[in-house]
Design a protein around this motif. Sequence first.
Motif, short mmCIF file in Angstrom:
data_model
loop_
_atom_site.label_atom_id
_atom_site.label_comp_id
_atom_site.label_asym_id
_atom_site.label_seq_id
_atom_site.Cartn_x
_atom_site.Cartn_y
_atom_site.Cartn_z
N HIS A 289 0.64 -1.35 0.00
CA HIS A 289 0.13 -0.17 0.10
C HIS A 289 0.52 1.41 0.14
CE1 HIS A 289 -3.05 -2.87 1.50
NE2 HIS A 289 -3.32 -2.28 0.57
N PHE A 290 0.74 2.15 -0.55
CA PHE A 290 1.70 3.47 -0.90
C PHE A 290 0.29 5.19 -0.67
CE2 PHE A 290 0.73 2.17 -5.01
CZ PHE A 290 0.65 3.66 -5.44
N VAL A 291 0.58 5.88 -0.71
CA VAL A 291 0.27 7.69 -0.86
C VAL A 291 1.10 8.11 -1.14
CG1 VAL A 291 -1.39 6.73 1.13
CG2 VAL A 291 0.77 7.82 1.99
N TRP A 292 0.25 8.94 -2.54
CA TRP A 292 1.07 9.90 -2.86
C TRP A 292 1.14 11.51 -1.92
CZ3 TRP A 292 4.10 9.25 -7.32
CH2 TRP A 292 2.81 8.31 -8.23
N THR A 302 4.36 7.12 -1.06
CA THR A 302 5.18 7.05 0.34
C THR A 302 4.54 5.73 0.65
OG1 THR A 302 5.40 8.85 0.81
CG2 THR A 302 4.99 7.38 2.42
N THR A 303 5.44 4.53 0.44
CA THR A 303 4.45 3.14 0.89
C THR A 303 4.77 3.35 2.40
OG1 THR A 303 6.30 1.89 0.00
CG2 THR A 303 5.21 0.34 1.57
N VAL A 316 -3.73 4.80 9.33
CA VAL A 316 -2.24 4.34 8.57
C VAL A 316 -1.35 4.05 10.63
CG1 VAL A 316 -0.34 5.48 7.27
CG2 VAL A 316 -2.51 6.17 6.94
N LEU A 317 -1.02 2.85 10.57
CA LEU A 317 -0.38 2.74 11.07
C LEU A 317 1.09 3.16 10.83
CD1 LEU A 317 -1.17 -1.13 11.49
CD2 LEU A 317 -1.82 1.28 12.61
N THR A 318 2.59 3.35 9.56
CA THR A 318 3.72 3.30 9.77
C THR A 318 3.42 4.14 8.41
OG1 THR A 318 4.16 1.74 8.46
CG2 THR A 318 4.07 1.66 11.04
N GLY A 319 3.87 4.84 7.90
CA GLY A 319 4.63 5.44 7.17
C GLY A 319 4.84 6.50 6.90
#
Length: 341
Positions: A289-292, A302-303, A316-319
């Motif tokens: 999973h990632f977000v911009w 960003t993972t 969102v737990l991490t990243g």
Amino acid sequence: MKKNALLTLIAVAMMLLSTGCSNQEEKTKNAAPMSVRSEVVHPSSDIDTKSYIGIVEEELAISVGFATSGTISKVCVSEGQTVKKGQLIAELDKTQAENMLAMAKAQMEQANDAYKRLKLLHDNNSLPEMEWVEVQSKVQQAEASLEMAKKSLADCCIYAPESGIIGKGVMNVGEVVLPALPVAKILVIDHIKIRASVPEKEVAAITSSTPSQITLGALPGQVFDGGKIEKCIDANNSTHTYDIKVSVKNHERQLLPGMVAHIQISPANQQDAITVPITSVRKNANGEHFVWTNKGGKAHRTTVTIGDATGNRIVVLTGLQQGDVVITEGYQKLSEGMEVI
């Protein structure tokens, strides 16, 4: 010879690939900035807040009626009217009750007159004891009849036992009523209760002191603090839900029975967490999973590691860290390093 040809072919392929990458990087660099929407990440403590739909109910509903039968001669209230404690609600035709009272008064006067005349004889020992006892009994009977007549006349009127608002079902002048038949209903709403159904897996987290806030579509912009919460112990067999009742102060009587309310309940000991819109989370070919994110005006992949969803957002737990800028709209055509505005 063949070996030299193979090396030459590999060299040409690498040159073409390098040229293609350079062209792609050049296109990305020279592309017009992409217009996107974004939001700044910050931890929130309301991720466990649950929302329920409820109905406003009166604190108490009192049905008032006459203690005797008769024909209604006067109705002093109407549906929706505010009444105060002790205010006249309705009256019955008093003709018969007034006649009975007049007769009782006449009997009382007659009994008292006989008592006074015979008392002189009794005091002089000139009256048999049996007659004296009979005179006293008639006085007592006359007194009882008088009290009953007074009560019958008083029962021709009903008054509000509490302050409140008149509900539906008010009877009209001319109707014949029987004892205890409801003539009107008084809704006590200085405090109201909002009834809602809660899924069985969520009801255990709700206690009598769990904080809650109430909003209503009928009163936009206003937020009411919920008070004590009552939990019903009987479940709905078809929906597997439990009813709760949230107490709310309503001194201005703005909240009326039947209004639809939205209840926000926040369990105790909530932990802060970062959430983003579910639609902004993507998945790459590797299943990650990632977000911009927007870093210095450029798009960056960003993972992230995700948790549970809450409404239309996801934890969102991490990243991500506080202050990161997540692109929430316009990310469909982004590529790494593309300028964004």
